[in-house]
Design an enzyme around this catalytic site. Structure first.
Site, PDB file in Angstrom:
ATOM      1  N   CYS A   1       3.045  -4.338   3.850  1.00  0.00           N
ATOM      2  CA  CYS A   1       4.201  -5.020   4.456  1.00  0.00           C
ATOM      3  C   CYS A   1       4.130  -4.513   5.810  1.00  0.00           C
ATOM      4  O   CYS A   1       3.199  -3.570   6.332  1.00  0.00           O
ATOM      5  CB  CYS A   1       5.511  -4.624   3.731  1.00  0.00           C
ATOM      6  SG  CYS A   1       6.008  -2.800   3.961  1.00  0.00           S
TER       7      CYS A   1
ATOM      8  N   ASP B   1       1.734  -2.170  -2.713  1.00  0.00           N
ATOM      9  CA  ASP B   1       1.028  -2.203  -1.379  1.00  0.00           C
ATOM     10  C   ASP B   1       0.255  -0.888  -1.465  1.00  0.00           C
ATOM     11  O   ASP B   1       0.312   0.051  -2.113  1.00  0.00           O
ATOM     12  CB  ASP B   1       2.095  -1.871  -0.317  1.00  0.00           C
ATOM     13  CG  ASP B   1       2.799  -3.102   0.238  1.00  0.00           C
ATOM     14  OD1 ASP B   1       2.398  -4.242  -0.435  1.00  0.00           O
ATOM     15  OD2 ASP B   1       3.794  -3.110   0.860  1.00  0.00           O
TER      16      ASP B   1
ATOM     17  N   CYS C   1       8.045   2.814   2.448  1.00  0.00           N
ATOM     18  CA  CYS C   1       6.616   2.298   3.266  1.00  0.00           C
ATOM     19  C   CYS C   1       6.085   3.444   4.271  1.00  0.00           C
ATOM     20  O   CYS C   1       4.934   3.615   4.228  1.00  0.00           O
ATOM     21  CB  CYS C   1       6.925   1.311   4.197  1.00  0.00           C
ATOM     22  SG  CYS C   1       8.061  -0.054   3.195  1.00  0.00           S
TER      23      CYS C   1
ATOM     24  N   CYS D   1       5.674  -2.304  -5.086  1.00  0.00           N
ATOM     25  CA  CYS D   1       5.727  -3.268  -4.204  1.00  0.00           C
ATOM     26  C   CYS D   1       4.149  -3.661  -4.246  1.00  0.00           C
ATOM     27  O   CYS D   1       3.503  -4.784  -3.623  1.00  0.00           O
ATOM     28  CB  CYS D   1       6.062  -2.967  -2.653  1.00  0.00           C
ATOM     29  SG  CYS D   1       5.058  -1.652  -1.963  1.00  0.00           S
TER      30      CYS D   1
HETATM   31 FE1  FES Z   1       5.742  -1.429  -0.268  1.00  0.00          FE
HETATM   32 FE2  FES Z   1       6.546  -1.539   2.267  1.00  0.00          FE
HETATM   33  S1  FES Z   1       7.216  -2.842   0.884  1.00  0.00           S
HETATM   34  S2  FES Z   1       5.000  -0.351   1.586  1.00  0.00           S
END
Ligand code: FES
Length: 129
Positions: A60, A37, A104, A35
């Site tokens: 997110c 992140d 996450c 993702c």
């Molecule tokens: Fe990647 Fe939440 S979608 S940490």
């Protein structure tokens, strides 16, 4: 049922302990390649106790809420306790995360462990096996 619990929404809208600690005793940064992140944790440790913790999360809503909750869970705790914090405990404290958002909370666990590893790398004499 709403997708996110009240607690997730609260910690997302009003995250606790956002920021940077200058001269932190431990810093950990992790990312999720899928993702994209990124989460960074800063720890201030005094006498084996986490006296302050701050985070920066570029991610997110669940990642922000997880980091916020994780900082609240380890603040004031001995480092050994913080080392045992699991992503499941973070998700439970948030009254749950959707299954596909559990990764996450894993970021929060890993960021804290990385920051503690950094701390122990600087103070190898303190590491208890
Ligand atoms: Fe990647 Fe939440 S979608 S940490």
């Amino acid at each position: 049922m709403a997708l996110y619990s009240e607690k997730v929404m609260d910690h997302f809208r009003n995250p606790r302990n956002v920021g940077v600690i200058e001269n932190a005793d431990g810093v950990g940064e992790v990312g999720n390649a899928k993702c994209g992140d990124i989460m960074k944790m800063y720890l201030k440790i005094d006498g084996g106790v986490i006296t302050d913790v701050k985070f920066e999360t570029f991610g997110c809503a669940s990642a922000v809420a997880s980091s916020s909750m994780a900082t609240e869970l380890i603040k004031g705790q001995p480092v050994e306790e913080a080392m045992r914090l699991t992503n499941k405990a973070v998700a439970e404290a948030l009254d749950g995360l959707p299954d596909y958002k559990m990764h996450c909370s894993v970021l929060a666990e890993e960021a804290i462990k990385n920051a503690l590893d950094d701390y122990y790398a600087k103070h190898p004499e303190l590491k208890k096996e």
